[in-house]
Design a protein around this motif. Structure first.
Motif, PDB file in Angstrom:
ATOM      1  N   THR A   1      22.326   8.322 -15.460  1.00 50.68           N
ATOM      2  CA  THR A   1      22.912   8.976 -16.625  1.00 50.68           C
ATOM      3  C   THR A   1      22.246   8.475 -17.907  1.00 50.68           C
ATOM      4  N   ARG A   2      22.055   7.165 -18.016  1.00 52.80           N
ATOM      5  CA  ARG A   2      21.376   6.619 -19.198  1.00 52.80           C
ATOM      6  C   ARG A   2      19.943   7.118 -19.282  1.00 52.80           C
ATOM      7  N   GLN A   3      19.237   7.101 -18.164  1.00 50.92           N
ATOM      8  CA  GLN A   3      17.839   7.519 -18.157  1.00 50.92           C
ATOM      9  C   GLN A   3      17.710   9.016 -18.423  1.00 50.92           C
ATOM     10  N   ARG A   4      18.671   9.794 -17.942  1.00 44.07           N
ATOM     11  CA  ARG A   4      18.666  11.235 -18.199  1.00 44.07           C
ATOM     12  C   ARG A   4      18.813  11.505 -19.688  1.00 44.07           C
ATOM     13  N   LYS A   5      19.643  10.756 -20.369  1.00 40.96           N
ATOM     14  CA  LYS A   5      19.806  10.922 -21.819  1.00 40.96           C
ATOM     15  C   LYS A   5      18.501  10.640 -22.552  1.00 40.96           C
ATOM     16  N   TRP A   6      17.822   9.565 -22.155  1.00 36.71           N
ATOM     17  CA  TRP A   6      16.536   9.245 -22.771  1.00 36.71           C
ATOM     18  C   TRP A   6      15.500  10.334 -22.511  1.00 36.71           C
TER      19      TRP A   6
ATOM     20  N   ILE B   1       5.508  18.042 -22.561  1.00 39.80           N
ATOM     21  CA  ILE B   1       6.713  18.726 -22.075  1.00 39.80           C
ATOM     22  C   ILE B   1       6.605  19.001 -20.585  1.00 39.80           C
ATOM     23  N   PHE B   2       5.468  19.518 -20.162  1.00 33.38           N
ATOM     24  CA  PHE B   2       5.271  19.857 -18.755  1.00 33.38           C
ATOM     25  C   PHE B   2       5.314  18.602 -17.881  1.00 33.38           C
ATOM     26  N   GLY B   3       4.571  17.577 -18.269  1.00 29.04           N
ATOM     27  CA  GLY B   3       4.544  16.349 -17.489  1.00 29.04           C
ATOM     28  C   GLY B   3       5.892  15.641 -17.460  1.00 29.04           C
ATOM     29  N   THR B   4       6.575  15.612 -18.597  1.00 25.14           N
ATOM     30  CA  THR B   4       7.870  14.954 -18.647  1.00 25.14           C
ATOM     31  C   THR B   4       8.916  15.732 -17.866  1.00 25.14           C
ATOM     32  N   SER B   5       8.837  17.050 -17.887  1.00 27.20           N
ATOM     33  CA  SER B   5       9.775  17.846 -17.090  1.00 27.20           C
ATOM     34  C   SER B   5       9.602  17.573 -15.602  1.00 27.20           C
ATOM     35  N   LEU B   6       8.361  17.509 -15.164  1.00 27.03           N
ATOM     36  CA  LEU B   6       8.121  17.195 -13.751  1.00 27.03           C
ATOM     37  C   LEU B   6       8.478  15.743 -13.442  1.00 27.03           C
ATOM     38  N   SER B   7       8.282  14.860 -14.395  1.00 23.91           N
ATOM     39  CA  SER B   7       8.679  13.479 -14.214  1.00 23.91           C
ATOM     40  C   SER B   7      10.198  13.363 -14.107  1.00 23.91           C
ATOM     41  N   PHE B   8      10.912  14.153 -14.901  1.00 23.76           N
ATOM     42  CA  PHE B   8      12.366  14.176 -14.826  1.00 23.76           C
ATOM     43  C   PHE B   8      12.822  14.711 -13.472  1.00 23.76           C
ATOM     44  N   PHE B   9      12.133  15.727 -12.964  1.00 20.94           N
ATOM     45  CA  PHE B   9      12.423  16.235 -11.619  1.00 20.94           C
ATOM     46  C   PHE B   9      12.194  15.146 -10.578  1.00 20.94           C
ATOM     47  N   ASN B  10      11.100  14.395 -10.716  1.00 20.90           N
ATOM     48  CA  ASN B  10      10.810  13.306  -9.780  1.00 20.90           C
ATOM     49  C   ASN B  10      11.872  12.211  -9.856  1.00 20.90           C
TER      50      ASN B  10
ATOM     51  N   MET C   1       4.191   9.933 -16.286  1.00 19.18           N
ATOM     52  CA  MET C   1       4.568   8.521 -16.230  1.00 19.18           C
ATOM     53  C   MET C   1       5.825   8.221 -17.041  1.00 19.18           C
ATOM     54  N   THR C   2       6.342   9.194 -17.764  1.00 17.48           N
ATOM     55  CA  THR C   2       7.450   8.958 -18.684  1.00 17.48           C
ATOM     56  C   THR C   2       8.682   8.404 -17.993  1.00 17.48           C
ATOM     57  N   SER C   3       9.045   8.937 -16.845  1.00 20.68           N
ATOM     58  CA  SER C   3      10.272   8.444 -16.190  1.00 20.68           C
ATOM     59  C   SER C   3      10.148   6.975 -15.806  1.00 20.68           C
ATOM     60  N   TYR C   4       8.967   6.537 -15.409  1.00 23.86           N
ATOM     61  CA  TYR C   4       8.792   5.129 -15.045  1.00 23.86           C
ATOM     62  C   TYR C   4       8.874   4.237 -16.278  1.00 23.86           C
ATOM     63  N   ILE C   5       8.345   4.721 -17.395  1.00 22.05           N
ATOM     64  CA  ILE C   5       8.454   3.974 -18.647  1.00 22.05           C
ATOM     65  C   ILE C   5       9.913   3.902 -19.082  1.00 22.05           C
ATOM     66  N   VAL C   6      10.635   5.016 -18.966  1.00 26.78           N
ATOM     67  CA  VAL C   6      12.054   5.043 -19.321  1.00 26.78           C
ATOM     68  C   VAL C   6      12.848   4.108 -18.413  1.00 26.78           C
ATOM     69  N   ILE C   7      12.531   4.071 -17.131  1.00 25.59           N
ATOM     70  CA  ILE C   7      13.220   3.167 -16.199  1.00 25.59           C
ATOM     71  C   ILE C   7      13.017   1.712 -16.628  1.00 25.59           C
ATOM     72  N   MET C   8      11.784   1.351 -16.977  1.00 25.69           N
ATOM     73  CA  MET C   8      11.516  -0.033 -17.385  1.00 25.69           C
ATOM     74  C   MET C   8      12.229  -0.380 -18.687  1.00 25.69           C
ATOM     75  N   ILE C   9      12.164   0.499 -19.671  1.00 20.69           N
ATOM     76  CA  ILE C   9      12.830   0.237 -20.947  1.00 20.69           C
ATOM     77  C   ILE C   9      14.335   0.145 -20.742  1.00 20.69           C
ATOM     78  N   ASP C  10      14.910   1.039 -19.943  1.00 21.21           N
ATOM     79  CA  ASP C  10      16.341   1.004 -19.665  1.00 21.21           C
ATOM     80  C   ASP C  10      16.723  -0.306 -18.981  1.00 21.21           C
ATOM     81  N   PHE C  11      15.905  -0.761 -18.058  1.00 17.59           N
ATOM     82  CA  PHE C  11      16.178  -2.027 -17.380  1.00 17.59           C
ATOM     83  C   PHE C  11      16.205  -3.179 -18.365  1.00 17.59           C
ATOM     84  N   PHE C  12      15.203  -3.263 -19.244  1.00 19.09           N
ATOM     85  CA  PHE C  12      15.150  -4.368 -20.195  1.00 19.09           C
ATOM     86  C   PHE C  12      16.308  -4.322 -21.187  1.00 19.09           C
TER      87      PHE C  12
END
Length: 124
Positions: free
Chosen positions: A9-14, A39-48, A105-116
């Motif tokens: 939920t937090r990562q989805r908001k980001w 937009i295209f890459g982040t949308s597919l990253s969000f799907f992943n 790569m955006t979702s992985y960056i968001v995951i790391m930032i959310d973790f920290f």
């Protein structure tokens, strides 16, 4: 698995925040191919990201039930990345390739930032 849903939920908001920022950049700047690639890459990253959360939940349920455990869908996520690159190479005037890769790569960056951020909040 409530922790996994809270993280998602937090990562989805980001991710939605970044997507809205990219849409504004696409609409109001002269760098439309770059922002469209993001937009295209982040949308597919969000799907992943969604796919990874869903597969992780199924993995946990199968382990608890004692069923055979399948993979976490790495092949599906790699295929999505390959599809994004193929589309970016097919339409270079619409999508900036490097932006598509950064978006992937955006979702992985968001995951790391959310973790920290979350780990700093817990240790305070």
């Amino acid at each position: 698995m409530p922790e996994l849903q809270a993280m998602f939920t937090r990562q989805r908001k980001w991710m939605f925040f970044l997507l809205s920022f990219y849409v504004l950049g696409w609409g109001f700047t002269a760098y439309q191919p770059i922002f469209l690639g993001l937009i295209f890459g982040t949308s597919l990253s969000f799907f992943n990201l969604w796919l990874m959360v869903r597969k992780t939940e199924q993995f946990g349920e199968n382990v608890l039930k004692g069923k055979k455990v399948r993979s976490l869908g790495s092949f599906s996520r790699m295929a999505t990345g390959a599809l994004a690159v193929v589309v970016a190479l097919r339409y270079p005037d619409q999508f900036h390739l490097i932006s598509v890769v950064i978006g992937l790569m955006t979702s992985y960056i968001v995951i790391m930032i959310d973790f920290f951020i979350h780990s700093l909040k817990i240790h305070k």
